[in-house]
Design a protein around this motif. Structure first.
Motif, PDB file in Angstrom:
ATOM      1  N   GLU A 102      -1.241  -2.415  15.158  1.00  0.00           N
ATOM      2  CA  GLU A 102      -1.847  -2.628  13.841  1.00  0.00           C
ATOM      3  C   GLU A 102      -2.091  -1.293  13.127  1.00  0.00           C
ATOM      4  O   GLU A 102      -1.870  -1.178  11.928  1.00  0.00           O
ATOM      5  CB  GLU A 102      -3.158  -3.407  13.962  1.00  0.00           C
ATOM      6  CG  GLU A 102      -2.984  -4.866  14.329  1.00  0.00           C
ATOM      7  CD  GLU A 102      -2.226  -5.656  13.284  1.00  0.00           C
ATOM      8  OE1 GLU A 102      -2.528  -5.531  12.079  1.00  0.00           O
ATOM      9  OE2 GLU A 102      -1.321  -6.403  13.672  1.00  0.00           O
ATOM     10  N   LYS A 105       1.339  -0.072  11.930  1.00  0.00           N
ATOM     11  CA  LYS A 105       1.812  -0.842  10.770  1.00  0.00           C
ATOM     12  C   LYS A 105       0.979  -0.535   9.528  1.00  0.00           C
ATOM     13  O   LYS A 105       1.512  -0.483   8.420  1.00  0.00           O
ATOM     14  CB  LYS A 105       1.788  -2.340  11.077  1.00  0.00           C
ATOM     15  CG  LYS A 105       2.839  -2.748  12.086  1.00  0.00           C
ATOM     16  CD  LYS A 105       2.700  -4.207  12.463  1.00  0.00           C
ATOM     17  CE  LYS A 105       3.717  -4.598  13.512  1.00  0.00           C
ATOM     18  NZ  LYS A 105       3.534  -5.983  13.963  1.00  0.00           N
ATOM     19  N   GLY A 106      -0.317  -0.334   9.712  1.00  0.00           N
ATOM     20  CA  GLY A 106      -1.167   0.026   8.585  1.00  0.00           C
ATOM     21  C   GLY A 106      -0.832   1.389   8.017  1.00  0.00           C
ATOM     22  O   GLY A 106      -0.928   1.626   6.817  1.00  0.00           O
ATOM     23  N   ARG A 163      -4.317  -4.316  10.155  1.00  0.00           N
ATOM     24  CA  ARG A 163      -3.704  -3.076   9.669  1.00  0.00           C
ATOM     25  C   ARG A 163      -4.299  -2.622   8.347  1.00  0.00           C
ATOM     26  O   ARG A 163      -4.445  -1.434   8.094  1.00  0.00           O
ATOM     27  CB  ARG A 163      -2.197  -3.263   9.547  1.00  0.00           C
ATOM     28  CG  ARG A 163      -1.795  -4.329   8.548  1.00  0.00           C
ATOM     29  CD  ARG A 163      -0.367  -4.716   8.647  1.00  0.00           C
ATOM     30  NE  ARG A 163      -0.198  -5.508   9.859  1.00  0.00           N
ATOM     31  CZ  ARG A 163       0.889  -6.163  10.178  1.00  0.00           C
ATOM     32  NH1 ARG A 163       1.929  -6.128   9.411  1.00  0.00           N
ATOM     33  NH2 ARG A 163       0.967  -6.860  11.276  1.00  0.00           N
TER      34      ARG A 163
END
Length: 179
Positions: A102, A105-106, A163
């Motif tokens: 996460e 992806k963030g 994220r």
């Protein structure tokens, strides 16, 4: 029957906290597997209790071993940010790798825009994921306590921050996950 259709699909419960819950069938299958492994149909109650005690002790030993492995684990970080190091201290190995995804992806796939301040306390941000066509999430952060709330409801479903929330926490320079 049509009036009960809201109960048919779990998606209708996205606003209900479900983290940590197992489905009833999963729980029953787990218990059946547990008892079938250590008992037989012709066993006396005494044999069952002895097997049960042995099994519980094995589970405790396995749990202690996993706890030790988690405490001694060395993680590969994707960034030098302090929040990622804090995640490694707080979560178990399995959860760390989920949260790690996460954070990644963030950091790489989310674009945000500042939407303003709400009631003088919450700061609003809008998010669009780079590969999504229509997904638009809103994240609110309350600066003194760093409380974060996202419309994707990831925390309510899985028990970890999303994220979008991690991106905002890192943007604000926050070094630890809020309590």
């Amino acid at each position: 029957m049509l009036e009960l259709r809201d109960n048919w699909i779990p998606a209708y419960f996205s606003d209900t906290r479900m983290s940590g819950l197992m489905k009833t069938t999963s729980r029953l299958e787990s218990m059946n597997s547990f008892f079938n492994t250590y008992s037989q149909s012709g066993n006396l109650l005494l044999h069952f209790m002895m097997n049960y005690d042995t099994t519980i002790q094995k589970q405790r030993n396995t749990q202690q071993k996993l706890d030790h492995q988690t405490k001694k684990a060395v993680y590969k970080f994707i960034s030098p940010r302090p929040i990622e190091k804090h995640v490694a201290k707080v979560y178990t190995s399995t959860l760390f790798y989920e949260v790690h995804k996460e954070i990644y992806k963030g950091s790489w796939y989310c674009q945000y825009e500042h939407l303003g301040t709400k009631n003088g306390s919450y700061t609003n941000y809008g998010y669009k994921t780079l590969n999504a066509l229509t997904a638009f999430e809103q994240v609110e952060i309350k600066p003194p306590t760093n409380d974060v709330k996202c419309t994707c409801e990831h925390f309510n479903r899985f028990g970890t921050l999303c994220r979008h929330s991690f991106n905002i926490l890192m943007k604000h320079g926050i070094k630890e996950i809020p309590e």
